[in-house]
Design an enzyme around this catalytic site. Structure first.
Site, mmCIF file in Angstrom:
data_model
loop_
_atom_site.group_PDB
_atom_site.id
_atom_site.type_symbol
_atom_site.label_atom_id
_atom_site.label_comp_id
_atom_site.label_asym_id
_atom_site.label_seq_id
_atom_site.Cartn_x
_atom_site.Cartn_y
_atom_site.Cartn_z
ATOM 1 N N SER A 61 -11.087 -10.932 2.110
ATOM 2 C CA SER A 61 -9.717 -10.866 1.586
ATOM 3 C C SER A 61 -8.942 -12.077 2.093
ATOM 4 C CB SER A 61 -9.021 -9.599 2.059
ATOM 5 O OG SER A 61 -7.625 -9.736 1.846
ATOM 6 N N HIS B 112 -11.632 -11.517 -2.591
ATOM 7 C CA HIS B 112 -10.686 -10.419 -2.811
ATOM 8 C C HIS B 112 -9.251 -10.943 -2.645
ATOM 9 C CE1 HIS B 112 -9.670 -6.091 -2.820
ATOM 10 N NE2 HIS B 112 -8.774 -6.384 -1.892
ATOM 11 N N ASP C 43 -5.307 -9.975 -2.634
ATOM 12 C CA ASP C 43 -4.387 -8.850 -2.448
ATOM 13 C C ASP C 43 -2.981 -9.186 -2.921
ATOM 14 O OD1 ASP C 43 -5.949 -6.725 -1.262
ATOM 15 O OD2 ASP C 43 -6.209 -8.051 0.461
ATOM 16 N N MET D 197 0.756 -7.976 -3.566
ATOM 17 C CA MET D 197 1.689 -6.941 -3.077
ATOM 18 C C MET D 197 3.105 -7.271 -3.528
ATOM 19 S SD MET D 197 0.324 -6.405 0.785
ATOM 20 C CE MET D 197 -1.428 -6.358 1.172
ATOM 21 N N HIS E 15 -6.725 -7.286 -6.509
ATOM 22 C CA HIS E 15 -6.289 -5.935 -6.125
ATOM 23 C C HIS E 15 -4.777 -5.874 -6.253
ATOM 24 C CE1 HIS E 15 -6.026 -2.838 -2.557
ATOM 25 N NE2 HIS E 15 -5.652 -2.313 -3.701
ATOM 26 N N MET F 184 -1.469 -4.203 -5.790
ATOM 27 C CA MET F 184 -0.691 -3.171 -5.100
ATOM 28 C C MET F 184 0.748 -3.339 -5.564
ATOM 29 S SD MET F 184 -2.654 -3.604 -1.477
ATOM 30 C CE MET F 184 -3.267 -5.203 -1.957
ATOM 31 N N MET G 224 -9.479 3.061 -0.516
ATOM 32 C CA MET G 224 -8.727 2.429 0.574
ATOM 33 C C MET G 224 -9.007 3.182 1.866
ATOM 34 S SD MET G 224 -7.086 -0.088 -0.854
ATOM 35 C CE MET G 224 -6.317 -0.571 0.693
ATOM 36 N N ASP H 92 -11.989 -0.856 1.112
ATOM 37 C CA ASP H 92 -10.988 -1.849 1.483
ATOM 38 C C ASP H 92 -10.160 -1.358 2.673
ATOM 39 O OD1 ASP H 92 -9.255 -3.962 1.537
ATOM 40 O OD2 ASP H 92 -8.375 -3.589 -0.438
HETATM 41 C C1 DX5 Z 1 -4.738 -3.917 2.577
HETATM 42 C C2 DX5 Z 1 -5.530 -4.880 1.707
HETATM 43 C C3 DX5 Z 1 -6.856 -5.230 2.283
HETATM 44 C C4 DX5 Z 1 -6.775 -5.952 3.589
HETATM 45 C C5 DX5 Z 1 -7.988 -5.703 4.395
HETATM 46 O O1 DX5 Z 1 -3.589 -3.555 1.928
HETATM 47 O O2 DX5 Z 1 -5.731 -4.322 0.428
HETATM 48 O O3 DX5 Z 1 -7.641 -5.957 1.357
HETATM 49 O O4 DX5 Z 1 -6.618 -7.338 3.459
HETATM 50 O O5 DX5 Z 1 -7.806 -6.298 5.641
HETATM 51 P P1 DX5 Z 1 -8.672 -5.871 6.901
HETATM 52 O O6 DX5 Z 1 -10.105 -6.131 6.557
HETATM 53 O O7 DX5 Z 1 -8.155 -6.768 7.968
HETATM 54 O O8 DX5 Z 1 -8.410 -4.405 7.144
HETATM 55 ZN ZN ZN Z 2 -7.262 -5.216 -0.981
#
Ligand code: DX5
Ligand code: ZN
Length: 228
Positions: free
Chosen positions: A12, A37, A39, A41, A70, A72, A141, A177
């Site tokens: 990620s 990956h 992320d 947000m 991903h 969010m 998750m 994840d």
């Molecule tokens: C959390 C993200 C993950 C995150 C994972 O909201 O969706 O992808 O980056 O990070 P680690 O591996 O550090 O838990």
């Molecule tokens: Zn993620």
């Protein structure tokens, strides 16, 4: 993208150097990453803000493997086309992001992308019956989404085992994840997961000037997952 259930490690970029995504991606791919990956947000669905479609489009030329986006965010539908145009291979929306996840999944496939569905730790799998034939990936998750570096939630192991049974022979990836390390990866591989997202556990100790730790970290997670 061809389907298989071999273990795939998906770093990620949430844990990468935000001032240097292109080189960070090139480094983790050279060091063995299978997918990248991304992320996204929005500060509304989750209590953090990262980046949107223009950033995805900017990093796309640096990704040779799979761009796994991903989302969010809520609402999700108004932004799907922009993420598809930015070059996403997989677009994952959250079941909890709105009342019309069926429509969102249809739209993602309609845009030519693989459709992913993510479940928060507090969400069960009982609502998936009528969605299974519309998804290419289910993301479980194992932390509450919003931040990297959180602690793995062990109650999700049972969820993944039940999900694996429910999926049967369907060509659906199970992605995990949050909190994946060489200690937690084997628990999830044994439960039936095939895509392991890892942020902090991949990027720790390395940099674009010294990417060898990225490779060591990826190999440690892969070896632990393979040992089950
Ligand atoms: C959390 C993200 C993950 C995150 C994972 O909201 O969706 O992808 O980056 O990070 P680690 O591996 O550090 O838990
Ligand atoms: Zn993620």
């Amino acid at each position: 993208m061809t389907f298989d259930r071999s273990i795939k490690i998906a770093p990620s970029i949430l844990s990468a150097d935000f001032a240097n995504f292109g080189q960070e991606i090139q480094c983790v791919e050279a060091e063995g990453a299978d997918w990248i990956h991304v992320d996204v947000m929005d500060g509304h669905f989750v209590p953090n803000i990262t980046f949107g479609p223009p950033l995805c489009a900017a990093i796309r030329p640096h990704i040779k493997t799979v761009m796994d986006v991903h989302l969010m965010i809520s609402p999700v539908d108004p932004y799907l086309e922009a993420f598809a145009r930015a070059g996403a291979d997989v677009i994952t929306a959250h079941l909890e992001a709105g009342p019309h996840v069926h429509r969102s999944l249809q739209a993602i496939r309609g845009l030519g992308c693989k459709a992913g569905l993510a479940l928060n730790p507090g969400t069960g799998i009982e609502d998936l019956d009528y969605l299974l034939d519309m998804v290419d990936l289910i993301c479980v998750m194992t932390v509450n989404p919003g931040f990297g570096g959180q602690k793995f939630i062990h109650s999700q192991i049972e969820k993944v085992k039940n999900l694996r049974k429910m999926i049967g022979d369907r060509p659906i990836h199970i992605e995990i994840d949050g909190g994946i390390t060489p200690e937690t990866a084997p628990l999830m591989a044994a439960a039936g997961a095939d895509v392991l997202v890892a942020g902090s556990a991949v990027f720790k100790g390395g940099s674009v000037a010294n990417p060898t730790p990225y490779g060591d970290n990826i190999r440690a997670i892969r070896a632990a997952a393979a040992a089950v």
